[in-house]
Design an enzyme around this catalytic site. Structure first.
Site, PDB file in Angstrom:
ATOM      1  N   TYR A 153       8.572  -9.650   5.822  1.00  0.00           N
ATOM      2  CA  TYR A 153       8.434  -8.211   6.024  1.00  0.00           C
ATOM      3  C   TYR A 153       9.362  -7.768   7.154  1.00  0.00           C
ATOM      4  O   TYR A 153       9.586  -8.511   8.116  1.00  0.00           O
ATOM      5  CB  TYR A 153       6.991  -7.848   6.402  1.00  0.00           C
ATOM      6  CG  TYR A 153       6.018  -7.848   5.250  1.00  0.00           C
ATOM      7  CD1 TYR A 153       5.802  -6.699   4.499  1.00  0.00           C
ATOM      8  CD2 TYR A 153       5.303  -8.995   4.913  1.00  0.00           C
ATOM      9  CE1 TYR A 153       4.902  -6.687   3.446  1.00  0.00           C
ATOM     10  CE2 TYR A 153       4.407  -8.999   3.859  1.00  0.00           C
ATOM     11  CZ  TYR A 153       4.212  -7.844   3.132  1.00  0.00           C
ATOM     12  OH  TYR A 153       3.323  -7.835   2.083  1.00  0.00           O
ATOM     13  N   ASP A 207       0.824  -1.201   0.000  1.00  0.00           N
ATOM     14  CA  ASP A 207       0.000   0.000   0.000  1.00  0.00           C
ATOM     15  C   ASP A 207       0.862   1.257   0.000  1.00  0.00           C
ATOM     16  O   ASP A 207       2.096   1.191   0.010  1.00  0.00           O
ATOM     17  CB  ASP A 207      -0.939  -0.011   1.208  1.00  0.00           C
ATOM     18  CG  ASP A 207      -2.016  -1.078   1.070  1.00  0.00           C
ATOM     19  OD1 ASP A 207      -2.540  -1.240  -0.040  1.00  0.00           O
ATOM     20  OD2 ASP A 207      -2.314  -1.753   2.071  1.00  0.00           O
TER      21      ASP A 207
END
Length: 574
Positions: A266, A164
């Protein structure tokens, strides 16, 4: 005679092959025109081209600027990195304007400019191909309305993980079919890549598309070292904040960057202390050990509905995801740019510099904003506002079936660090990076050094200024202390306890990963907060606002009837 089709008289055709209409009567000519109009209407009705599906564009007499039929193509995988700050996320949004460009928008633009992928073909209502040039302003300019030239299906384009706005990636992967240097097989050289066998005057040959040659003699030898330098070509056209790192020449058959990916990792970076403190006061540091304990509770297969943002448009009902690893890791080897205590020795500065850590998370797939929700809870634990066991309570959906209200962590420190594939299937080729001309865009090391150098100079300057301000405040505080002690010795009055002393506000400062903490009122524990509605209610309310056609295809009930599972088809990445 009106409306009656008159068969024109027989006229001997001239040598040119055309019909001599000079000897026809007026009535015969009118009948001939009506006959041709009727035939044209019939042909259009029987045509496979549907009028309502055509995109009407201005006709152009310009020739296509590149003939892709002269080249072969191949499906490859690309590994690339990007800094997320300047972009509106990875995914290109067709038909909608965004405040900032997306990473895919820049990637598609580079692929089209390099003629590595063909632009989408548009047809006029009469069936003719629109030949409007993709690059109307020259190859160095951006592509206007790039969405109409993107053809993801014919490009066989897939992506590994969606990020995002503000989120970076250092190991993003896409699959795409691109133009190749591979020579054509002999049948293709004779007939053309998309030719039909029926074009050849050989009645014994079956009609249909040309099949690939089965013998080695038909296909010239070709080595990948002779292939187009995809990494160099794309880096020359991409901005410096997007860098292609490697390519895979031969991914497995029917390769999908999303579904062939076995795991994603991540990293979420943060400093300790996470925010500035007042001079003379002890910095508010995070309890790293407590955060480590809480992070380990994430590992394993759990239902993460209380640790994500519900995306009702996907009608998800299965929120179970497997986390392979979750940990808090300290970043080492970082040169300090300022000390929390000014005027200290070099060794003391090293001991008192802000430390940097990251939350490491590895799993097969993640829900929408799942990582940032997980980090937000860890920050609350690190501030000792919550105990590590709060993670267990959020994962226990039997006792906590609905999500409590709380804010997720900031987007900027999050990085999609790596996308992991089977090493036997996806073998990355990292080209040499020392052959590019200095200061050129394809110089990956040089462009990244420039990006780091500028950012590091900004960090040194801002860090030096921050240290100077801390030093000035420390000097002021010491001077006021001396003056106050002198007044106390002379008068015996302690002004520090006077009624003019500022009242401390009853509020809580919450760490969210952004540069500054957020102030709230009196803190309320997670388990005692208000709750959202159930997933079922959220999904039903969203579906009720959609059309009947949409509900018959994408609602929870429709997906269940069609056997579509959430885990594979409709999961979100961060």
């Amino acid at each position: 005679m009106e409306g009656q089709v008159i068969t024109p008289p027989h006229v001997e055709l001239p040598q040119s092959g055309g019909t001599n209409y000079t000897q026809w009567t007026q009535e015969a000519l009118i009948s001939r025109i009506r006959h041709l109009e009727s035939s044209l209407e019939t042909n259009l009705l029987n045509s496979e081209i549907k009028q309502d599906s055509l995109t009407i564009l201005p006709k152009s007499t310009a020739k296509p600027d590149f003939d892709f039929s002269r080249y072969t193509s191949r499906l490859i995988a690309l590994k690339f990195a990007y800094i997320g700050g300047p972009y509106q996320g990875l995914e290109y949004h067709f038909g909608s304007d965004t405040p900032f460009p997306t990473v895919e928008e820049k990637l598609f633009e580079a692929l089209l400019k390099a003629r590595l992928v063909p632009p989408k073909t548009y047809y006029h209502p009469d069936g003719s191909i629109d030949t409007t040039q993709v690059f109307t302003s020259g190859s160095t300019a951006g592509i206007e309305d790039i969405g109409k030239w993107v053809d993801l299906d014919s490009w066989e384009y897939t992506k590994c993980g969606r990020t995002d706005r503000g989120v970076s990636a250092f190991g993003q992967v896409v699959g795409v079919r691109v133009r190749s240097n591979r020579p054509k097989s002999k049948p293709e050289e004779i007939l053309g890549e998309n030719a039909l066998v029926e074009d050849v005057d050989d009645s014994s040959t079956p009609k249909g598309p040309i099949e690939p040659a089965e013998t080695d003699d038909e296909t010239p030898e070709f080595e990948d070292k002779d292939e187009l330098p995809y990494v160099t070509i794309l880096n020359r056209l991409l901005p410096s904040t997007i860098r292609v790192l490697a390519w895979c020449p031969n991914p497995p058959e029917n390769f999908s960057a999303r579904f062939n990916c076995q795991a994603r990792t991540y990293h979420y970076f943060f400093t300790n202390p996470p925010a500035p403190h007042n001079p003379g006061e002890q910095p508010r540091v995070l309890d790293i050990d407590a955060m480590k304990t809480a992070a380990k509770y994430y590992e394993g297969l759990h239902d993460f509905r209380n640790l994500c943002k519900i995306d009702a448009s996907k009608q998800i009902t299965n929120f179970k995801r497997r986390v392979e690893e979750a940990d808090i890791v300290k970043v080492g080897g970082v040169t300090p740019v300022f000390s929390l205590e000014p005027c200290e020795t070099s060794q003391r500065m090293l001991e008192r510099r802000p430390e940097t850590y990251y939350f490491k998370l590895t799993g097969s797939a993640f829900l929408w904003h799942q990582v940032r929700h997980m980090v937000a809870i860890l920050f609350l634990v690190g501030q000792k506002l919550e105990k590590p066991d709060v993670v267990k309570e959020l994962l226990d959906v039997q006792n906590m079936p609905t999500k409590p209200f709380y804010n997720m962590a900031d987007d900027r420190p999050l990085v999609l660090w790596d996308c992991l594939f089977d090493e036997n299937e996806v073998k990355w080729v990292y080209p040499e990076l020392n052959r590019a001309k200095p200061s050129s865009r394809e110089d990956v090391i040089g462009s990244l050094w420039e990006l780091w150098h500028n950012s590091n100079m900004d960090a040194m300057l801002s860090g030096g200024l921050l240290a100077m301000v801390y030093g000035q405040q420390e000097t002021r505080r010491k001077r006021e202390t001396v003056e106050r002690n002198g007044d106390l010795a002379m008068t015996g009055n302690d002004n520090s306890n006077s009624s003019n002393k500022k009242k401390v506000r009853d509020s809580t400062w919450i760490v969210d990963g952004s540069p500054m903490q957020t102030s709230f009122g009196k803190y309320v524990e997670i388990v005692k907060r208000g709750r959202m509605e159930t997933v079922e209610v959220i999904n039903r309310r969203f579906a009720a606002r959609k059309s009947e056609e949409w509900r018959q295809k994408w609602s929870v009930e429709a997906k269940r009837e069609r056997g579509i599972g959430d885990m594979t088809d409709y999961d979100h990445d961060e």
